[in-house]
Design a protein around this motif. Sequence first.
Motif, PDB file in Angstrom:
ATOM      1  N   ARG A   7       6.212 -17.315   5.512  1.00 48.13           N
ATOM      2  CA  ARG A   7       6.299 -15.929   5.534  1.00 48.13           C
ATOM      3  C   ARG A   7       7.854 -15.461   5.646  1.00 48.13           C
ATOM      4  NH1 ARG A   7       2.427 -17.444   9.434  1.00 48.13           N
ATOM      5  NH2 ARG A   7       0.412 -16.398   8.579  1.00 48.13           N
ATOM      6  N   ILE A   8       7.879 -14.448   4.743  1.00 49.23           N
ATOM      7  CA  ILE A   8       9.283 -13.654   4.663  1.00 49.23           C
ATOM      8  C   ILE A   8       9.205 -12.071   5.192  1.00 49.23           C
ATOM      9  CG2 ILE A   8      10.102 -15.377   3.209  1.00 49.23           C
ATOM     10  CD1 ILE A   8       9.972 -13.458   0.865  1.00 49.23           C
ATOM     11  N   ILE A   9      10.328 -11.767   5.764  1.00 47.28           N
ATOM     12  CA  ILE A   9      10.236 -10.417   6.305  1.00 47.28           C
ATOM     13  C   ILE A   9      11.163  -9.558   5.315  1.00 47.28           C
ATOM     14  CG2 ILE A   9      11.296  -8.876   7.895  1.00 47.28           C
ATOM     15  CD1 ILE A   9       9.079 -10.619   8.921  1.00 47.28           C
ATOM     16  N   SER A  10      10.415  -8.438   4.784  1.00 50.66           N
ATOM     17  CA  SER A  10      10.989  -7.375   3.754  1.00 50.66           C
ATOM     18  C   SER A  10      11.314  -6.015   4.431  1.00 50.66           C
ATOM     19  CB  SER A  10       9.910  -7.407   2.711  1.00 50.66           C
ATOM     20  OG  SER A  10      10.397  -6.371   1.694  1.00 50.66           O
ATOM     21  N   LYS A 298      -7.984  10.056  -3.807  1.00 48.58           N
ATOM     22  CA  LYS A 298      -7.090  10.122  -2.474  1.00 48.58           C
ATOM     23  C   LYS A 298      -6.575   8.698  -2.361  1.00 48.58           C
ATOM     24  CE  LYS A 298      -6.882  11.942   2.099  1.00 48.58           C
ATOM     25  NZ  LYS A 298      -7.595  12.537   3.168  1.00 48.58           N
ATOM     26  N   PRO A 299      -4.896   8.845  -2.249  1.00 47.53           N
ATOM     27  CA  PRO A 299      -4.347   7.603  -2.046  1.00 47.53           C
ATOM     28  C   PRO A 299      -4.340   6.941  -0.917  1.00 47.53           C
ATOM     29  CG  PRO A 299      -2.880   9.653  -1.886  1.00 47.53           C
ATOM     30  CD  PRO A 299      -4.119  10.046  -2.161  1.00 47.53           C
ATOM     31  N   ILE A 300      -3.951   5.545  -0.729  1.00 49.04           N
ATOM     32  CA  ILE A 300      -3.810   4.947   0.583  1.00 49.04           C
ATOM     33  C   ILE A 300      -2.743   5.591   1.355  1.00 49.04           C
ATOM     34  CG2 ILE A 300      -3.480   2.602   1.671  1.00 49.04           C
ATOM     35  CD1 ILE A 300      -4.254   1.472  -1.113  1.00 49.04           C
ATOM     36  N   GLU A 301      -1.817   5.814   0.747  1.00 51.05           N
ATOM     37  CA  GLU A 301      -0.264   6.516   1.404  1.00 51.05           C
ATOM     38  C   GLU A 301       0.043   7.766   0.581  1.00 51.05           C
ATOM     39  OE1 GLU A 301       1.141   5.994   4.043  1.00 51.05           O
ATOM     40  OE2 GLU A 301       0.012   3.988   4.676  1.00 51.05           O
ATOM     41  N   THR A 302       0.393   8.687   1.241  1.00 55.38           N
ATOM     42  CA  THR A 302       1.041   9.811   0.696  1.00 55.38           C
ATOM     43  C   THR A 302       2.659   9.918   0.723  1.00 55.38           C
ATOM     44  OG1 THR A 302       0.532  11.093   2.892  1.00 55.38           O
ATOM     45  CG2 THR A 302      -1.078  11.169   1.029  1.00 55.38           C
ATOM     46  N   VAL A 303       3.030  10.461   2.006  1.00 55.13           N
ATOM     47  CA  VAL A 303       4.349  10.591   2.290  1.00 55.13           C
ATOM     48  C   VAL A 303       5.122   9.401   2.046  1.00 55.13           C
ATOM     49  CG1 VAL A 303       4.429  10.855   4.541  1.00 55.13           C
ATOM     50  CG2 VAL A 303       6.119  11.959   3.399  1.00 55.13           C
ATOM     51  N   ARG A 304       4.516   8.187   2.728  1.00 51.57           N
ATOM     52  CA  ARG A 304       5.325   7.017   2.744  1.00 51.57           C
ATOM     53  C   ARG A 304       5.012   5.941   1.347  1.00 51.57           C
ATOM     54  NH1 ARG A 304       3.936   7.956   8.181  1.00 51.57           N
ATOM     55  NH2 ARG A 304       5.539   7.803   9.677  1.00 51.57           N
ATOM     56  N   ALA A 305       4.378   6.514   0.474  1.00 49.94           N
ATOM     57  CA  ALA A 305       4.224   5.865  -0.647  1.00 49.94           C
ATOM     58  C   ALA A 305       5.354   4.914  -1.140  1.00 49.94           C
ATOM     59  CB  ALA A 305       3.538   6.505  -1.795  1.00 49.94           C
ATOM     60  N   THR A 306       6.649   5.621  -1.385  1.00 52.76           N
ATOM     61  CA  THR A 306       7.665   5.044  -2.166  1.00 52.76           C
ATOM     62  C   THR A 306       8.372   3.906  -1.192  1.00 52.76           C
ATOM     63  OG1 THR A 306       8.053   7.000  -3.303  1.00 52.76           O
ATOM     64  CG2 THR A 306       9.862   5.427  -3.097  1.00 52.76           C
ATOM     65  N   VAL A 307       8.265   4.480   0.185  1.00 55.73           N
ATOM     66  CA  VAL A 307       9.114   3.433   0.960  1.00 55.73           C
ATOM     67  C   VAL A 307       8.240   2.036   1.223  1.00 55.73           C
ATOM     68  CG1 VAL A 307       7.878   4.405   3.387  1.00 55.73           C
ATOM     69  CG2 VAL A 307      10.285   3.383   3.101  1.00 55.73           C
ATOM     70  N   LEU A 308       6.708   2.226   1.405  1.00 53.35           N
ATOM     71  CA  LEU A 308       5.795   1.035   1.468  1.00 53.35           C
ATOM     72  C   LEU A 308       6.068   0.223   0.066  1.00 53.35           C
ATOM     73  CD1 LEU A 308       2.909   2.861   2.954  1.00 53.35           C
ATOM     74  CD2 LEU A 308       4.354   0.748   4.196  1.00 53.35           C
ATOM     75  N   GLY A 309       6.005   0.951  -1.193  1.00 52.79           N
ATOM     76  CA  GLY A 309       6.077   0.164  -2.354  1.00 52.79           C
ATOM     77  C   GLY A 309       7.587  -0.723  -2.202  1.00 52.79           C
ATOM     78  N   ALA A 310       8.454   0.130  -1.772  1.00 53.23           N
ATOM     79  CA  ALA A 310       9.851  -0.619  -1.860  1.00 53.23           C
ATOM     80  C   ALA A 310       9.920  -1.714  -0.946  1.00 53.23           C
ATOM     81  CB  ALA A 310      10.912   0.270  -1.330  1.00 53.23           C
ATOM     82  N   GLY A 311       9.152  -1.759   0.445  1.00 53.05           N
ATOM     83  CA  GLY A 311       9.142  -2.950   0.974  1.00 53.05           C
ATOM     84  C   GLY A 311       8.137  -3.928   0.734  1.00 53.05           C
ATOM     85  N   ALA A 312       6.953  -3.554   0.078  1.00 53.47           N
ATOM     86  CA  ALA A 312       6.024  -4.578  -0.204  1.00 53.47           C
ATOM     87  C   ALA A 312       5.873  -5.059  -1.569  1.00 53.47           C
ATOM     88  CB  ALA A 312       4.581  -4.201   0.550  1.00 53.47           C
ATOM     89  N   HIS A 313       6.354  -4.215  -2.416  1.00 53.25           N
ATOM     90  CA  HIS A 313       6.199  -4.526  -3.808  1.00 53.25           C
ATOM     91  C   HIS A 313       7.210  -4.584  -4.789  1.00 53.25           C
ATOM     92  CE1 HIS A 313       1.931  -3.581  -3.158  1.00 53.25           C
ATOM     93  NE2 HIS A 313       2.121  -2.694  -2.545  1.00 53.25           N
TER      94      HIS A 313
END
Length: 469
Positions: A7-10, A298-313
Motif C-alpha cells: 500500500r502507498i499513500i497518495s 450524475k457524477p460520483i463526485e462534483t466539486v471534489r472531482a479534480t482533487v480526487l482524480g489528482a490523488g487517486a488517478h
Amino acid sequence: MNEQAERIISAGIDIGTSTTKLVISELSLRNVAGGGQVPKIEITDKKILYRSPIFRTPLLSDTVIDIPAVQKMVESEYHQAGITFDNIQTGAVIITGETATKQNAEEMVYRLSEAAGEFLVAAAGPDLEGIIAAKGSGAHQHSIKTRKTVANIDIGGGTANIAVYRSGMLCGTCTLHIGGRLVEWEGAAKVKVAPSIGKWLKSKGHSPVNGDGTFITNEMAKVLSRFLAGSFTKEDELLLVGKEPSWTGRIDVLMFSGGVSDCIYHQEREDKSFRDIGMMLAASIKENEELAAWEWEKPIETVRATVLGAGAHTTEISGATIEVNDSHLPVRNIPVYRIDFHDGIDDVTATLAQAVQDAITIYDALKEGLNFAFYLTNLPYQSFRDIHQLAVAFTEALMQKPNRQQPLIIVMDSDYGKALGQTILANQPDLPVICIDQTEVEHGDYLDIGRLLRTGVVPVVVKTLTFHS
C-alpha cells in the motif's frame, strides 16, 4: 491480498480559481499475473483516507496567489489527516482554471511540490485538468461500464474543462472560458468582468451591466452546447482556451463536475458569500434545451472531482522487469524525447546518435547538463544480440551529452527494461541507469519516477507543465 500486496499513500491538492481542496488516498498494489508468469503489478484498489474542507483559494491580488497561505493550509490539513510529509509516496499538485494564469502559478506549483512530500508532483495545463476531473467524477469508468461516449464537463470559477471518453479510451479534450467567477459583483452596482468574457460580449454588441448576468450565462450555455455538438461558430471560438475540440463522433452522455456542477445537482450553494454568476450559470445549463437533449448522468463526485482524480488517478505503476539505480530516485520533471522504431531498427547507431543530438538541442540547448528521458516505442522483437546492439549504440550516442554522470533514463512500452538496462550497465558499469518498461508516455510529456517499492516496481506520474496565459 497475496504476499506481494503493498500500500502507498497518495496526496492530491487542487488549487483552483475559487477554491482549494486536498485529499489523501491509499493505493493498493498487487501482482495480478498468474504463478510462473512475469510479475505484473497493478493498482487494484483506491481508498480515500481524508478529504479536506473546501477552502477559498488565498490570493494576494487578482494576479498573485498567496503561496505562504496555501503552504500553511496544506501543512494544517496533513496534520488533521494524521500524516507527515514523509508518508507521501505519490500524488499531484494541480493548478487549475484561471489560477494557472496568475503571475506566480509556476512558482506555487514548484514550492508546494517540494514542501508537500518526498514524491508529490506538480501538474498544470487545461487538457490534463479535464482528464483528471473525468477520472475523479466517474465519467471515465461510466464509459467503460456502458461502452458509451461520455463527456465530462468540469466547470469551476474560471474554466470549463471537457474530456470525452469512449469505452474507457480518451477521444479528446477542450477547455472554454466558461465559469462561475468570470463575472462578479462588487457592491450594489459595480460589475467585474474577466477580460476573456469582456471581449466575447463586445463581439456580440453587448456590455455587461448590473443585473444582466442571466443573459451572459444563457449565452455561455448555448456556446457549451455547440462545442459539445461540434457546431461552434467563429464567435464561439473567443471562449476557447488553446486548441479546438479534438474528439470526433457523437457524444452520448453528459456528466458535470466542478464547483458549478454542485449548483446544478444541489439546488443551493452552501457558501452564500460568492457574489458571482455561479448559480445563474448552473440554472442556464439546466434550462438549456440543446443540453437537455443529451442523456445526463450524475457524477460520483462534483466539486471534489479534480482533487480526487489528482490523488487517486495520476499514478501509474511501471513493469516489474526493470533496472533502476534507486540511489538516484526519485527524479522529477524529466522531459520526454520519443524514439519511434516503427520503420525498423536497421541503423540503430545512427538513429540513437541523431536522437540524443536532437534531445540535447530541445531540452539542453545551453549545454548546462539538464537531463531528459528517452521513450522507446514500437520496438520489434529483440533477440539478445539486438539488445546488445541497442545498448552499445546508446552508450556511444551518450558521449555527446555535456554531463555524462547523470542517470540515463529510458522508458519503454514493451517489457525489455531489465534486459536493456543490465546490458548497458555491463558496457558502462559507472553509468547510473533508470530503465523502466510497460509505461506509455508521449513526446514533450514530463515524468516523475518514485523510489523502488517492495514489489520491485516504481510509481510513475506522467504530466504536463503548461501554464496558459
